[in-house]
Write a protein that holds these residues in place. Sequence first.
Motif, short mmCIF file in Angstrom:
data_model
loop_
_atom_site.label_atom_id
_atom_site.label_comp_id
_atom_site.label_asym_id
_atom_site.label_seq_id
_atom_site.Cartn_x
_atom_site.Cartn_y
_atom_site.Cartn_z
N GLN A 171 -11.97 -37.89 90.12
CA GLN A 171 -11.90 -39.27 90.01
C GLN A 171 -10.94 -39.80 89.28
O GLN A 171 -10.22 -40.98 89.87
N VAL A 172 -10.42 -39.44 88.14
CA VAL A 172 -9.55 -39.87 87.15
C VAL A 172 -7.95 -39.92 88.24
O VAL A 172 -7.04 -40.89 88.25
N GLY A 173 -7.93 -38.59 88.68
CA GLY A 173 -6.80 -38.35 89.33
C GLY A 173 -6.39 -39.49 90.81
O GLY A 173 -5.46 -39.98 91.02
N TRP A 204 -0.85 -32.95 88.90
CA TRP A 204 -2.24 -32.82 88.19
C TRP A 204 -2.65 -31.53 88.25
O TRP A 204 -3.69 -31.36 88.09
N GLY A 236 -8.08 -42.31 91.23
CA GLY A 236 -8.01 -43.70 90.81
C GLY A 236 -6.50 -43.97 90.30
O GLY A 236 -5.94 -44.75 90.58
N SER A 237 -5.89 -42.98 89.60
CA SER A 237 -4.53 -43.38 89.19
C SER A 237 -3.27 -43.32 90.08
O SER A 237 -2.51 -44.16 90.13
N THR A 238 -3.65 -42.32 91.22
CA THR A 238 -2.72 -42.37 92.40
C THR A 238 -2.96 -42.96 93.55
O THR A 238 -2.11 -43.15 94.37
N ARG A 239 -4.26 -43.56 93.74
CA ARG A 239 -4.91 -44.00 94.95
C ARG A 239 -4.54 -43.08 96.10
O ARG A 239 -4.36 -43.28 97.25
N GLN A 240 -5.03 -41.70 95.70
CA GLN A 240 -4.83 -40.66 96.80
C GLN A 240 -6.32 -40.11 96.72
O GLN A 240 -6.36 -38.58 96.25
N GLN A 287 -12.27 -35.27 86.65
CA GLN A 287 -10.83 -34.96 86.64
C GLN A 287 -10.18 -35.51 88.02
O GLN A 287 -9.20 -36.27 88.07
N GLY A 290 4.60 -35.17 86.55
CA GLY A 290 3.95 -35.87 87.50
C GLY A 290 2.64 -35.39 88.26
O GLY A 290 1.82 -35.94 88.82
#
Length: 234
Positions: A191-193, A14, A195-199, A189, A12
């Motif tokens: 931005q992707v992280g 990144w 968006g995926s984790t809302r952090q 990357q 989990g």
Amino acid sequence: MSAFTLLGFGPGGWGGALLLAAGTTLALALCGFLVGAVLGGLAASAKLSGLLPLRALADGYTTLLRGVPDLLVIYLLYFGGSAALGSIAGLFGVTGFVGVPAFGVGVAALGIISGAYQAEVFRGAYLALDRGQIEAARAVGMHRGLILRRVVAPLVARDALPGLGNVWQILLKDSALVSVTGLVELLRQAQVGAGSTRQPFTFYLAAAALYLAITSLSTWGFSRAEAHARRGTR
């Protein structure tokens, strides 16, 4: 989930993805810088040439690329290249959108952009040369090619290092703009992280830290190169 867990290398985490993206950013900037060095050297030579058409062409190149937003250059190359490939593919019966490689577009765009700035750096370094050294080389019988290789090129490279260091730092930051083509570099990357984790704060802060680490190491490297090039001079 804590920030350390999010940015770690366990399940989990990144951390690996961010480091891989940082490597992509570094490779993108380095390739673009090398392409820019070639284009900048050619443009500087043309600007210093006695041929008016060459000077006009080089002046147009540097004026255009320094006056147009970098993001617009990337868009023009990406969509223009895709349109050209689509037209070629249409001749063979292939329909639909044909995208150009995002990394290749990024390298080309950054190279063309940085080449305009490097051209002025090289030109300024050449104009700052001590003409007495060139005259001395001619006096001992050196031909033009030998003077260029043993006298002009080393001196121009030495005086151009500070300016090239600035161009490199700007290029590293401009590499983030290539994310608009879909290339997964450091900012993309993050931005992707986010968006995926809302952090978002955690990931953007990590991206900033990685950018700062790369630029700090680059500054140290250019400083060492300048110190080495100026050995024996005041």
